[in-house]
Design a protein around this motif. Structure first.
Motif, short mmCIF file in Angstrom:
data_model
loop_
_atom_site.label_atom_id
_atom_site.label_comp_id
_atom_site.label_asym_id
_atom_site.label_seq_id
_atom_site.Cartn_x
_atom_site.Cartn_y
_atom_site.Cartn_z
N SER A 1 13.79 -5.24 8.51
CA SER A 1 14.85 -5.15 7.11
C SER A 1 16.14 -4.88 7.79
N ASN A 2 17.20 -5.03 6.86
CA ASN A 2 18.37 -4.71 7.43
C ASN A 2 19.04 -3.44 6.58
N ARG A 3 18.04 -2.91 5.88
CA ARG A 3 18.34 -1.64 5.09
C ARG A 3 17.92 -0.51 5.92
N ILE A 4 18.73 0.51 6.31
CA ILE A 4 18.35 1.64 7.01
C ILE A 4 16.90 2.35 6.39
N SER A 5 17.40 2.42 4.93
CA SER A 5 16.19 3.19 4.23
C SER A 5 14.95 2.68 4.29
N ASP A 6 14.60 1.41 4.73
CA ASP A 6 13.56 0.86 4.81
C ASP A 6 12.72 1.15 6.21
N ILE A 7 13.56 1.55 7.15
CA ILE A 7 12.93 1.55 8.45
C ILE A 7 13.18 2.97 9.34
N LYS A 8 14.03 3.80 8.47
CA LYS A 8 14.31 4.84 9.25
C LYS A 8 13.08 5.94 9.41
N ASP A 9 12.07 5.88 8.66
CA ASP A 9 10.68 6.66 9.10
C ASP A 9 10.09 6.19 10.07
N ALA A 10 10.07 5.06 10.56
CA ALA A 10 9.31 4.30 11.43
C ALA A 10 9.26 5.18 12.84
N ASN A 11 8.16 4.92 13.36
CA ASN A 11 7.98 5.72 14.54
C ASN A 11 8.90 5.18 15.84
N GLN A 12 9.23 4.10 15.57
CA GLN A 12 10.23 3.29 16.59
C GLN A 12 10.98 2.43 15.93
N ILE A 13 12.30 2.38 16.26
CA ILE A 13 13.16 1.38 15.60
C ILE A 13 13.81 0.43 16.74
N ILE A 14 13.78 -0.77 16.73
CA ILE A 14 14.53 -1.60 17.64
C ILE A 14 15.80 -2.41 16.77
N VAL A 15 16.95 -2.55 17.57
CA VAL A 15 18.06 -3.29 17.05
C VAL A 15 18.13 -4.54 17.81
N LEU A 16 17.98 -5.59 17.20
CA LEU A 16 17.95 -7.01 18.01
C LEU A 16 19.49 -7.69 17.75
N ASP A 17 19.93 -8.27 18.66
CA ASP A 17 21.14 -8.80 18.55
C ASP A 17 21.01 -9.98 19.53
N GLY A 18 21.32 -11.09 19.11
CA GLY A 18 21.18 -12.51 20.12
C GLY A 18 20.04 -12.59 20.75
N GLY A 19 18.86 -12.09 20.14
CA GLY A 19 17.68 -12.26 20.95
C GLY A 19 17.28 -11.09 21.84
N ASN A 20 18.17 -10.28 22.18
CA ASN A 20 17.99 -9.10 22.83
C ASN A 20 17.72 -7.84 22.09
N ILE A 21 17.07 -6.70 22.80
CA ILE A 21 17.03 -5.72 22.11
C ILE A 21 18.20 -4.66 22.71
N ILE A 22 19.07 -4.49 21.91
CA ILE A 22 20.21 -3.72 22.52
C ILE A 22 20.18 -2.20 22.14
N GLU A 23 19.29 -1.82 21.42
CA GLU A 23 19.02 -0.37 21.34
C GLU A 23 17.47 0.05 20.59
N SER A 24 17.01 1.17 21.05
CA SER A 24 15.57 1.35 20.66
C SER A 24 15.60 2.86 20.47
N GLY A 25 14.66 3.24 19.66
CA GLY A 25 14.50 4.85 19.55
C GLY A 25 14.08 5.17 18.11
N THR A 26 13.89 6.27 17.76
CA THR A 26 13.82 6.85 16.53
C THR A 26 15.03 6.73 15.57
N HIS A 27 15.07 7.15 14.25
CA HIS A 27 16.23 7.03 13.52
C HIS A 27 17.34 8.14 14.15
#
Ligand SMILES: Nc1ncnc2c1ncn2[C@@H]1O[C@H](COP(=O)(O)OP(=O)(O)OP(=O)(O)O)[C@@H](O)[C@H]1O
Ligand SMILES: [Mg+2]
Length: 580
Positions: free
Chosen positions: A528-554
């Motif tokens: 999702s591109n809405r933070i509210s949908d994913i903020k409680d996830a155990n782990q979040i990854i940020v994808l950009d151009g096919g690369n994981i540029i960031e990962s972690g919890t909210h």
């Protein structure tokens, strides 16, 4: 394709055999009426003495006509039954093939093209089988039986001289047919083009109207339609040339028969009755010879269609059946992706680069990223819709390629981004190919997806047929109907691919709470591109151009003050503005 066709022919071998027998008998008995009429004419010379013999001949004539009627009825029925049955088998197999082709191959086939395989190509094959079975076989039998009767019953020289133009015409026809083939190929190409265009235009009708593009679409359609008409006209011109050739040929046959035949009658070599019968026999050739261009033409068309279909049947299929019996308990849903890179077939650009993710059973992974960053692609790979490199994705420690497709896909419930609904009832759309659910369970799932009230307001509730009598759903309703599948499905992994975007904040929060409850002991991926949908996830990854540029919890991601933080800031600013 060859195998499928042969199998189908084998299946109807007895009907085919019967038809050949009936055709042979039909041609054989067709030689009787001219012969009997010839006999009657010869007997007419001495009417008084031959009176009884003439009456006998009339009975023979009536008898042979009755036999012909008796033969023709089952034969005509078989002539339709055999090609239609083969056509049905081919359609079944083609549909099965489409269901099983690998996505990588399927994506190169356009919708309109797909329709033309079913509508045009298989029909061409059926038409050819019909022509071959009824016309081709009749031609062969006519040549054999009628020529033999003419030679043995009348005169061998008269037969040879009279039939000469037929042989010449057959050669001419084959030559002209080459032109027919090339014009037909063009017409078929333009037909496919037009079908694709109509398909695309109807799919895009809303967009076209919204952008006032109707006239542009219409103009393009008129151009394509005119091009098709011109190509069809060319096919007609060549076909007319062929029929003219045939008319000239039979004119010549009758001319030669009249001239040479009457000479033989005058010389006393043949009787007047033989001469009349002979002209009757020539008549037997008119039909079968005039069908030859048709048979050749249908053969050429069917050959092109056969090649097109063969290419589809040659496409690689997914191995859907499990190699080993799938034990439900084996599948837990611990996913590990290690250094996964991917590019779509026939497209060298990397869509995913060096992806590393680990999600354990019971955990939720949130994925956020820019448009086209590869989020859906990653999910496609988890379902093995495209080939996955070995040892890059492991589920419960097992390489994904080792897991039978049926097991894998049965354990993953993928709520796709496109919200596609079939034109069937809401209930069927929620159950989606899975049986064994009670209506109550389906209703419960719609409650969890917060669409129950909307459905209850419809006249037929969950039995409402979508797309019929104006029952269409709003974007948000569609999304919630699709989300209901996740609540009904008993799978171990649940994926939501951008499926909350059309929901208002309140509904979204309620659905998310229910999702949390649902996925307590499942593996869940929320894109999702809405933070509210994913903020409680155990782990979040940020994808950009096919690369994981960031990962972690909210929290850790916010502290990083990177891309995720920017998304967050943008979204909180927007919601602040909306509140003011
Ligand atoms: N079937 C395909 N064949 C070739 N390229 C594709 C295919 N599907 C997607 N792509 C390309 O792969 C890239 C990633 O697409 P993908 O659909 O995975 O992005 P996404 O992150 O899901 O985007 P969105 O936010 O719009 O849903 C895009 O550049 C897209 O053009
Ligand atoms: Mg996507």
């Amino acid at each position: 394709m060859k195998k499928i066709l042969l199998k189908s022919i084998k299946r109807y071998w007895f009907a085919i055999f019967l038809q050949i027998i009936f055709i042979g008998l039909n041609i054989y008995f067709l030689t009787y009426p001219p012969k009997i009429i010839g006999n009657i004419i010869d007997l007419l010379y001495d009417l008084e003495t031959n009176q009884n013999a003439i009456i006998m001949q009339v009975w023979y004539l009536l008898g042979s006509c009755m036999i012909l009627l008796g033969i023709r009825m089952p034969w005509r029925w078989l002539a339709g039954y055999i090609p239609r049955s083969i056509e049905r088998d081919l359609k079944d197999k083609l549909f099965e093939q489409f269901m099983r082709i690998k996505m990588a191959s399927l994506q190169n086939i356009k919708n309109g093209e797909l329709m033309s395989y079913f509508v045009k190509d298989i029909t061409e094959i059926r038409k050819f089988i019909y022509r071959l079975m009824s016309h081709g076989t009749r031609f062969v039998f006519t040549i054999m039986i009628a020529t033999f009767t003419m030679m043995s019953g009348v005169n061998i020289y008269l037969t040879l001289v009279t039939l000469c133009p037929i042989i010449l015409t057959i050669f001419l026809i084959i030559k002209i047919k080459e032109y027919v083939e090339s014009s037909f190929r063009k017409s078929q190409k333009y037909f496919t083009d037009l079908s694709e265009y109509v398909q695309e235009s109807t799919d895009a009708i809303r967009t076209t109207k919204a952008y006032t593009g109707e006239m542009n679409q219409l103009k393009e359609f008129i151009r394509k339609n005119r091009r098709l008409r011109e190509a069809n006209n060319a096919v007609d011109v060549h076909s007319t040339l062929l029929s003219t050739c045939l008319n000239i040929c039979f004119g010549l046959c009758y001319g030669i028969s009249l001239l040479y035949g009457s000479k033989l009658v005058l010389e006393g070599v043949i009787t007047t009755g033989d001469f009349v019968a002979f002209n009757g026999y020539i008549g037997l050739f008119v039909g079968p010879v005039s069908w030859i261009p048709g048979v050749i033409s249908y053969y050429k068309r069917a050959k092109i269609s056969y090649q097109r279909l063969d290419n589809v049947f040659e496409l690689e299929k997914e191995k859907i059946l499990p190699k080993v019996p799938a034990k439900e308990d084996d599948f837990q849903g611990n996913i590990e992706i290690r250094d996964l890179s991917f590019n779509y077939p026939e497209n060298l650009e990397m869509v995913l680069s060096h992806i590393n993710i680990k999600i354990n059973k019971g955990e939720t992974l949130g994925i956020i990223g820019t448009i086209g960053s590869g989020k859906t692609t990653l999910m496609n790979l988890l379902l093995r819709l495209y080939p996955v490199p070995d040892e890059k994705i492991k589920i419960d420690g097992k390489d994904i390629n080792e897991i039978p497709l049926l097991t894998l896909r049965n354990h993953i419930c993928y709520i796709t981004q496109d919200n596609f609904l079939f034109s069937t009832s809401l209930k069927e759309n929620i159950k989606l190919f899975k049986d064994g659910f009670e209506d109550e369970e389906v209703k419960e799932s719609t409650k969890n997806a917060m669409v129950y009230d909307d459905i209850e307001k419809m006249q037929n509730g969950i039995d409402t047929i979508i797309g019929e009598r104006g029952v269409d759903l709003s974007g948000g309703q569609k999304q919630r109907v699709v989300i209901s599948r996740a609540f009904l499905n008993k799978s171990k992994v649940v994926i939501f691919d951008d499926t909350f975007s059309a929901l208002d904040n309140k509904t979204e929060q309620m659905v998310l709470n229910n999702v949390k409850e649902l996925v307590k002991d499942k593996t869940c991926i929320i894109i999702s591109n809405r933070i509210s949908d994913i903020k409680d996830a155990n782990q979040i990854i940020v994808l950009d151009g096919g690369n994981i540029i960031e990962s972690g919890t909210h929290e850790t991601l916010l502290n990083k003050q990177g891309k995720y933080y920017n998304f967050y800031k943008e979204q909180t600013a927007k919601s602040q503005m909306a509140l003011n």
